[in-house]
Design a protein around this motif. Sequence first.
Motif, PDB file in Angstrom:
ATOM      1  N   VAL A   1       0.869  -1.180   0.000  1.00  0.00           N
ATOM      2  CA  VAL A   1       0.000   0.000   0.000  1.00  0.00           C
ATOM      3  C   VAL A   1       0.900   1.223   0.000  1.00  0.00           C
ATOM      4  O   VAL A   1       1.886   1.266   0.746  1.00  0.00           O
ATOM      5  CB  VAL A   1      -0.876   0.033   1.274  1.00  0.00           C
ATOM      6  CG1 VAL A   1      -1.686   1.319   1.340  1.00  0.00           C
ATOM      7  CG2 VAL A   1      -1.781  -1.177   1.334  1.00  0.00           C
TER       8      VAL A   1
ATOM      9  N   SER B   1       0.679   5.311   0.425  1.00  0.00           N
ATOM     10  CA  SER B   1      -0.160   6.474   0.747  1.00  0.00           C
ATOM     11  C   SER B   1       0.590   7.751   0.369  1.00  0.00           C
ATOM     12  O   SER B   1       1.773   7.711   0.014  1.00  0.00           O
ATOM     13  CB  SER B   1      -0.484   6.482   2.239  1.00  0.00           C
ATOM     14  OG  SER B   1       0.640   6.927   2.972  1.00  0.00           O
ATOM     15  N   ARG B   2      -0.123   8.871   0.509  1.00  0.00           N
ATOM     16  CA  ARG B   2       0.512  10.159   0.199  1.00  0.00           C
ATOM     17  C   ARG B   2       1.745  10.393   1.062  1.00  0.00           C
ATOM     18  O   ARG B   2       2.785  10.839   0.589  1.00  0.00           O
ATOM     19  CB  ARG B   2      -0.488  11.302   0.431  1.00  0.00           C
ATOM     20  CG  ARG B   2      -1.521  11.380  -0.649  1.00  0.00           C
ATOM     21  CD  ARG B   2      -2.544  12.418  -0.323  1.00  0.00           C
ATOM     22  NE  ARG B   2      -3.599  11.825   0.486  1.00  0.00           N
ATOM     23  CZ  ARG B   2      -4.889  12.067   0.316  1.00  0.00           C
ATOM     24  NH1 ARG B   2      -5.287  12.915  -0.593  1.00  0.00           N
ATOM     25  NH2 ARG B   2      -5.782  11.485   1.074  1.00  0.00           N
ATOM     26  N   LYS B   3       1.598  10.073   2.364  1.00  0.00           N
ATOM     27  CA  LYS B   3       2.733  10.331   3.262  1.00  0.00           C
ATOM     28  C   LYS B   3       3.906   9.410   2.977  1.00  0.00           C
ATOM     29  O   LYS B   3       5.059   9.808   3.146  1.00  0.00           O
ATOM     30  CB  LYS B   3       2.285  10.225   4.725  1.00  0.00           C
ATOM     31  CG  LYS B   3       1.820  11.570   5.266  1.00  0.00           C
ATOM     32  CD  LYS B   3       1.575  11.524   6.759  1.00  0.00           C
ATOM     33  CE  LYS B   3       0.165  11.985   7.048  1.00  0.00           C
ATOM     34  NZ  LYS B   3      -0.574  11.104   7.937  1.00  0.00           N
ATOM     35  N   ASP B   4       3.595   8.186   2.535  1.00  0.00           N
ATOM     36  CA  ASP B   4       4.687   7.279   2.151  1.00  0.00           C
ATOM     37  C   ASP B   4       5.505   7.921   1.033  1.00  0.00           C
ATOM     38  O   ASP B   4       6.734   7.880   1.029  1.00  0.00           O
ATOM     39  CB  ASP B   4       4.127   5.938   1.660  1.00  0.00           C
ATOM     40  CG  ASP B   4       3.436   5.137   2.763  1.00  0.00           C
ATOM     41  OD1 ASP B   4       3.793   5.312   3.935  1.00  0.00           O
ATOM     42  OD2 ASP B   4       2.528   4.345   2.425  1.00  0.00           O
TER      43      ASP B   4
ATOM     44  N   THR C   1       3.888   0.040   2.528  1.00  0.00           N
ATOM     45  CA  THR C   1       3.550  -0.866   3.633  1.00  0.00           C
ATOM     46  C   THR C   1       3.277  -2.216   2.987  1.00  0.00           C
ATOM     47  O   THR C   1       2.501  -2.315   2.036  1.00  0.00           O
ATOM     48  CB  THR C   1       2.280  -0.387   4.360  1.00  0.00           C
ATOM     49  OG1 THR C   1       2.540   0.910   4.897  1.00  0.00           O
ATOM     50  CG2 THR C   1       1.898  -1.320   5.487  1.00  0.00           C
TER      51      THR C   1
ATOM     52  N   SER D   1       1.492  -6.704   6.878  1.00  0.00           N
ATOM     53  CA  SER D   1       0.955  -5.591   7.678  1.00  0.00           C
ATOM     54  C   SER D   1      -0.225  -4.892   7.002  1.00  0.00           C
ATOM     55  O   SER D   1      -0.701  -3.880   7.503  1.00  0.00           O
ATOM     56  CB  SER D   1       2.045  -4.551   7.924  1.00  0.00           C
ATOM     57  OG  SER D   1       3.172  -5.161   8.444  1.00  0.00           O
ATOM     58  N   ILE D   2      -0.666  -5.391   5.849  1.00  0.00           N
ATOM     59  CA  ILE D   2      -1.758  -4.703   5.144  1.00  0.00           C
ATOM     60  C   ILE D   2      -3.110  -5.160   5.691  1.00  0.00           C
ATOM     61  O   ILE D   2      -3.346  -6.355   5.848  1.00  0.00           O
ATOM     62  CB  ILE D   2      -1.705  -4.991   3.628  1.00  0.00           C
ATOM     63  CG1 ILE D   2      -0.329  -4.608   3.079  1.00  0.00           C
ATOM     64  CG2 ILE D   2      -2.808  -4.231   2.906  1.00  0.00           C
ATOM     65  CD1 ILE D   2      -0.153  -4.951   1.609  1.00  0.00           C
ATOM     66  N   THR D   3      -3.949  -4.188   5.995  1.00  0.00           N
ATOM     67  CA  THR D   3      -5.315  -4.506   6.412  1.00  0.00           C
ATOM     68  C   THR D   3      -6.177  -4.570   5.160  1.00  0.00           C
ATOM     69  O   THR D   3      -6.224  -3.602   4.394  1.00  0.00           O
ATOM     70  CB  THR D   3      -5.870  -3.425   7.362  1.00  0.00           C
ATOM     71  OG1 THR D   3      -4.933  -3.250   8.418  1.00  0.00           O
ATOM     72  CG2 THR D   3      -7.214  -3.815   7.925  1.00  0.00           C
TER      73      THR D   3
ATOM     74  N   GLN E   1      -6.430   3.728  11.808  1.00  0.00           N
ATOM     75  CA  GLN E   1      -6.110   5.107  11.413  1.00  0.00           C
ATOM     76  C   GLN E   1      -5.526   5.178  10.002  1.00  0.00           C
ATOM     77  O   GLN E   1      -4.444   5.725   9.776  1.00  0.00           O
ATOM     78  CB  GLN E   1      -5.146   5.733  12.417  1.00  0.00           C
ATOM     79  CG  GLN E   1      -5.731   5.740  13.811  1.00  0.00           C
ATOM     80  CD  GLN E   1      -4.874   6.527  14.781  1.00  0.00           C
ATOM     81  OE1 GLN E   1      -3.740   6.855  14.519  1.00  0.00           O
ATOM     82  NE2 GLN E   1      -5.443   6.850  15.920  1.00  0.00           N
ATOM     83  N   ILE E   2      -6.254   4.571   9.076  1.00  0.00           N
ATOM     84  CA  ILE E   2      -5.828   4.622   7.675  1.00  0.00           C
ATOM     85  C   ILE E   2      -6.980   5.151   6.820  1.00  0.00           C
ATOM     86  O   ILE E   2      -8.117   5.227   7.283  1.00  0.00           O
ATOM     87  CB  ILE E   2      -5.393   3.222   7.174  1.00  0.00           C
ATOM     88  CG1 ILE E   2      -6.446   2.169   7.555  1.00  0.00           C
ATOM     89  CG2 ILE E   2      -4.023   2.862   7.719  1.00  0.00           C
ATOM     90  CD1 ILE E   2      -6.109   0.753   7.151  1.00  0.00           C
ATOM     91  N   ASP E   3      -6.639   5.525   5.572  1.00  0.00           N
ATOM     92  CA  ASP E   3      -7.646   6.157   4.717  1.00  0.00           C
ATOM     93  C   ASP E   3      -8.412   5.175   3.853  1.00  0.00           C
ATOM     94  O   ASP E   3      -9.491   5.484   3.356  1.00  0.00           O
ATOM     95  CB  ASP E   3      -6.967   7.173   3.774  1.00  0.00           C
ATOM     96  CG  ASP E   3      -6.495   8.400   4.534  1.00  0.00           C
ATOM     97  OD1 ASP E   3      -6.909   8.571   5.692  1.00  0.00           O
ATOM     98  OD2 ASP E   3      -5.705   9.169   3.964  1.00  0.00           O
ATOM     99  N   SER E   4      -7.819   4.007   3.593  1.00  0.00           N
ATOM    100  CA  SER E   4      -8.511   3.077   2.697  1.00  0.00           C
ATOM    101  C   SER E   4      -8.125   1.630   2.956  1.00  0.00           C
ATOM    102  O   SER E   4      -7.099   1.353   3.588  1.00  0.00           O
ATOM    103  CB  SER E   4      -8.205   3.423   1.240  1.00  0.00           C
ATOM    104  OG  SER E   4      -6.938   2.927   0.875  1.00  0.00           O
TER     105      SER E   4
HETATM  106  P1  ADP Z   1      -1.637   9.186   4.626  1.00  0.00           P
HETATM  107  O1  ADP Z   1      -0.291   8.583   4.890  1.00  0.00           O
HETATM  108  O2  ADP Z   1      -1.692   9.901   3.316  1.00  0.00           O
HETATM  109  O3  ADP Z   1      -2.169   9.980   5.770  1.00  0.00           O
HETATM  110  P2  ADP Z   1      -2.993   6.744   5.426  1.00  0.00           P
HETATM  111  O4  ADP Z   1      -3.417   7.263   6.759  1.00  0.00           O
HETATM  112  O5  ADP Z   1      -3.929   5.858   4.675  1.00  0.00           O
HETATM  113  O6  ADP Z   1      -2.631   7.924   4.434  1.00  0.00           O
HETATM  114  O7  ADP Z   1      -1.637   5.929   5.627  1.00  0.00           O
HETATM  115  C1  ADP Z   1      -0.866   5.948   6.809  1.00  0.00           C
HETATM  116  C2  ADP Z   1       0.103   4.773   6.774  1.00  0.00           C
HETATM  117  O8  ADP Z   1      -0.644   3.568   6.823  1.00  0.00           O
HETATM  118  C3  ADP Z   1       0.941   4.715   5.515  1.00  0.00           C
HETATM  119  O9  ADP Z   1       2.264   4.309   5.847  1.00  0.00           O
HETATM  120  C4  ADP Z   1       0.263   3.656   4.665  1.00  0.00           C
HETATM  121  O10 ADP Z   1       1.186   2.910   3.873  1.00  0.00           O
HETATM  122  C5  ADP Z   1      -0.360   2.761   5.692  1.00  0.00           C
HETATM  123  N1  ADP Z   1      -1.631   2.175   5.216  1.00  0.00           N
HETATM  124  C6  ADP Z   1      -2.600   2.754   4.480  1.00  0.00           C
HETATM  125  N2  ADP Z   1      -3.595   1.902   4.192  1.00  0.00           N
HETATM  126  C7  ADP Z   1      -3.239   0.733   4.780  1.00  0.00           C
HETATM  127  C8  ADP Z   1      -3.845  -0.566   4.859  1.00  0.00           C
HETATM  128  N3  ADP Z   1      -5.023  -0.838   4.289  1.00  0.00           N
HETATM  129  N4  ADP Z   1      -3.194  -1.531   5.557  1.00  0.00           N
HETATM  130  C9  ADP Z   1      -2.008  -1.266   6.157  1.00  0.00           C
HETATM  131  N5  ADP Z   1      -1.392  -0.089   6.109  1.00  0.00           N
HETATM  132  C10 ADP Z   1      -1.983   0.908   5.429  1.00  0.00           C
END
Ligand code: ADP
Length: 216
Positions: free
Chosen positions: A131, A133-136, A157, A161-163, A182-185
């Motif tokens: 996965v 994300s923008r912050k990654d 990620t 560790s992926i949900t 605490q993730i977006d998708s």
């Molecule tokens: P952002 O980083 O843009 O705020 P997220 O909150 O979704 O977006 O991501 C925060 C962290 O969680 C990032 O390191 C991302 O790779 C990870 N992440 C995002 N979605 C998932 C997921 N479904 N499972 C595991 N990790 C995730």
Amino acid sequence: MYYNWFVGSDGMELNERQEKILKIVKQHGPITGSKIAEQLSLTRATLRPDLAILTMSGYLDARPRVGYFYTGKESEEVMSSKIRNIIVRDVQSVPILIKKDTSIYEAIVKMFLEDVGTLYAIDEENGLAGVISRKDLLRGTMGGNDIEKTPVSVIMTRKPSITICYPNDLLIYAANQLIEKQIDSLPVVENQDGVERVIGRITKTNIARVFVNLME
Ligand code: ADP
């Protein structure tokens, strides 16, 4: 008192007789108070407080000489059972996939072009690998990486560790995961011949849209 209402911050509970009245008006409305009373074998006077409550709380409306009609307001029970029946497949959107050896630079371009907040990386078998994300991606641009050469696999990620969620999962489960982790998708995956393929994504926007649709 024969009506049990209490007012909580979130609304009003109807007693059995009020539910019966609602049902009658839904089926036969517009209908006069006397006709409702007749159907319940009660007097018009006995029903007056219930009708008043139903009207004041917005379930029913009344027009002179026409009678009571149903306003379309759903009971909380109906609303929450509707929410509880929505599954991920009903609301998922299209996932944006990139190969895990795609450069950070290309991934950033892709994110802008597709106008999404998360990309999913796939491996040689087209299975879910990571996965992004923008912050990654922001993190990937720091620390002196050559972002045109560094693959996203360095910053994503990765499994395990992926949900994830499945198309038949309840949306409420997916929503809970977004909040808890605490993730977006969440990627929506389907096991195809032993490979976990990404077939959709559930985002906070999907969930907000469901919420708005239900309210409308
Ligand atoms: P952002 O980083 O843009 O705020 P997220 O909150 O979704 O977006 O991501 C925060 C962290 O969680 C990032 O390191 C991302 O790779 C990870 N992440 C995002 N979605 C998932 C997921 N479904 N499972 C595991 N990790 C995730």
